[in-house]
Design an enzyme around this catalytic site. Structure first.
Site, PDB file in Angstrom:
ATOM      1  N   LYS A  34       0.394   4.619   6.907  1.00  0.00           N
ATOM      2  CA  LYS A  34      -0.218   5.414   5.831  1.00  0.00           C
ATOM      3  C   LYS A  34       0.278   6.854   5.903  1.00  0.00           C
ATOM      4  O   LYS A  34       0.835   7.293   6.906  1.00  0.00           O
ATOM      5  CB  LYS A  34      -1.748   5.425   5.957  1.00  0.00           C
ATOM      6  CG  LYS A  34      -2.400   4.062   5.987  1.00  0.00           C
ATOM      7  CD  LYS A  34      -2.362   3.372   4.662  1.00  0.00           C
ATOM      8  CE  LYS A  34      -3.061   2.020   4.761  1.00  0.00           C
ATOM      9  NZ  LYS A  34      -2.763   1.164   3.639  1.00  0.00           N
TER      10      LYS A  34
ATOM     11  N   SER B 119       0.795  -1.235   0.000  1.00  0.00           N
ATOM     12  CA  SER B 119       0.000   0.000   0.000  1.00  0.00           C
ATOM     13  C   SER B 119       0.826   1.283   0.000  1.00  0.00           C
ATOM     14  O   SER B 119       0.343   2.317  -0.431  1.00  0.00           O
ATOM     15  CB  SER B 119      -0.971   0.015   1.176  1.00  0.00           C
ATOM     16  OG  SER B 119      -0.284   0.202   2.390  1.00  0.00           O
TER      17      SER B 119
END
Length: 167
Positions: free
Chosen positions: A83, A40
């Site tokens: 993230k 990701s």
């Protein structure tokens, strides 16, 4: 003889508990080493990169747009996620993928951040589970320590999703 062995064993146990508590506090409140897995955050963070996470940031310093953070997953609290912060409370953020023809926007509520992976096509992030409460943030990634050829601070977002004002 037995009394001396028991005494030494209890002393060793006491030191072990003390050092265990010190290590726990250091990793929980000061910083920790994080091994990232999954695609990701590629190309910024690759699978099995080893990163240094500064846990003091969440207590004493502001989180900023563009920071890469470690947080508890809103979907699975036993899992940590890594993230990039795209929006802070009050910011207008784009909920759609960059390739979507119709763009949907929302505002980040008070006490929350908007998180996205750098690999937008292969990331489960705030576009899936919504804004993330500040309370779930564990710390800010400050340095890559492995692999050695990539040692140093992390790069800016490669996809240009961080903007001050969305149209």
């Amino acid at each position: 003889m037995i009394r001396r062995i028991v005494g030494k064993t209890l002393g060793l146990l006491g030191y072990t508990i003390q050092y265990g508590c010190i290590a726990h506090c250091a990793f929980e409140y000061i910083g920790e080493v994080v091994i990232c897995s999954g695609p990701s955050m590629e190309p910024t963070i690759r699978n099995y990169d080893v990163l240094l996470c500064d846990n003091l940031s969440r207590h004493f310093f502001s989180i900023h747009k563009g920071d890469i953070i470690v947080a508890k997953s809103p979907d699975k609290p036993s899992v940590n996620i890594c993230k990039r912060v795209i929006g802070l409370e009050g910011d207008k953020v784009c909920m759609s993928s960059p390739s979507a023809l119709l763009k949907r926007h929302t505002y980040v509520p008070k006490g929350h951040v908007w998180l996205e992976g750098d690999n937008l096509d292969n990331s489960t992030d705030s576009r899936s589970y919504g804004p993330v409460p500040y309370a779930l943030i564990r710390g800010r990634i400050c340095l890559r320590v492995w692999p050695l050829e990539s040692f140093g601070p992390l790069k800016e977002s490669p996809n240009g999703r961080i903007q001050d004002n969305w149209p």
